[in-house]
Design an enzyme around this catalytic site. Sequence first.
Site, mmCIF file in Angstrom:
data_model
loop_
_atom_site.group_PDB
_atom_site.id
_atom_site.type_symbol
_atom_site.label_atom_id
_atom_site.label_comp_id
_atom_site.label_asym_id
_atom_site.label_seq_id
_atom_site.Cartn_x
_atom_site.Cartn_y
_atom_site.Cartn_z
ATOM 1 N N ALA A 1 0.832 -1.209 0.000
ATOM 2 C CA ALA A 1 0.000 0.000 0.000
ATOM 3 C C ALA A 1 0.866 1.258 0.000
ATOM 4 O O ALA A 1 0.624 2.189 -0.782
ATOM 5 C CB ALA A 1 -0.935 0.000 1.211
ATOM 6 N N GLU A 2 1.882 1.310 0.853
ATOM 7 C CA GLU A 2 2.715 2.511 0.908
ATOM 8 C C GLU A 2 3.527 2.679 -0.367
ATOM 9 O O GLU A 2 3.758 3.803 -0.829
ATOM 10 C CB GLU A 2 3.642 2.514 2.126
ATOM 11 C CG GLU A 2 4.392 3.827 2.233
ATOM 12 C CD GLU A 2 5.094 4.042 3.556
ATOM 13 O OE1 GLU A 2 5.973 4.920 3.600
ATOM 14 O OE2 GLU A 2 4.760 3.367 4.549
ATOM 15 N N THR A 3 3.935 1.592 -0.974
ATOM 16 C CA THR A 3 4.653 1.673 -2.244
ATOM 17 C C THR A 3 3.769 2.307 -3.311
ATOM 18 O O THR A 3 4.207 3.201 -4.050
ATOM 19 C CB THR A 3 5.134 0.281 -2.688
ATOM 20 O OG1 THR A 3 5.997 -0.255 -1.679
ATOM 21 C CG2 THR A 3 5.874 0.345 -4.011
ATOM 22 N N SER B 1 3.280 5.991 -2.469
ATOM 23 C CA SER B 1 4.529 6.719 -2.686
ATOM 24 C C SER B 1 4.754 7.013 -4.159
ATOM 25 O O SER B 1 5.141 8.128 -4.528
ATOM 26 C CB SER B 1 5.716 5.920 -2.143
ATOM 27 O OG SER B 1 5.647 5.794 -0.742
#
Length: 148
Positions: A63-65, A68
């Site tokens: 999710a953060e990838t 980002s």
Amino acid sequence: MIEFGSERIPMQKTESNPQTVMEVLGIETEELTPERVILKMPVDGRHHQPYGILHGGVSVVLAETAASLGAWLNCDQEKETTVGLEINANHIRLKRKGTVTAVAEPLHKGRTTMVWEVRIQDEEERLLCVSRCTMAILPLKGEKGKKD
């Protein structure tokens, strides 16, 4: 470099860290636009917690990838970069093997922060995890206002 079709998008990587988490986990890009990022990832032993299911932390990495990459596509890449400021995730369904898809879309695109919603689904489009990630937009080293 992030490969998307025939396009290669430069991302910073150092010789001391030749692999990124995307490479280690097998995360691949399907779509990269300022309005939507789609990533796919296999689910196998690399991604399991001790009970043989997809580790919640790996879902958060996915999710953060996605958030980002989306935030980075929305900033002035010659002057700014983005980093995760806060993330939360609700794990709804377990996954043992196969492939998951993360779809990230912006909820807010501000000057200093962005908020992205990320939905992770399985091959049957069943929701496995929903996440919200707040990204900070920071000046690159040497840019006005940057403290070294």
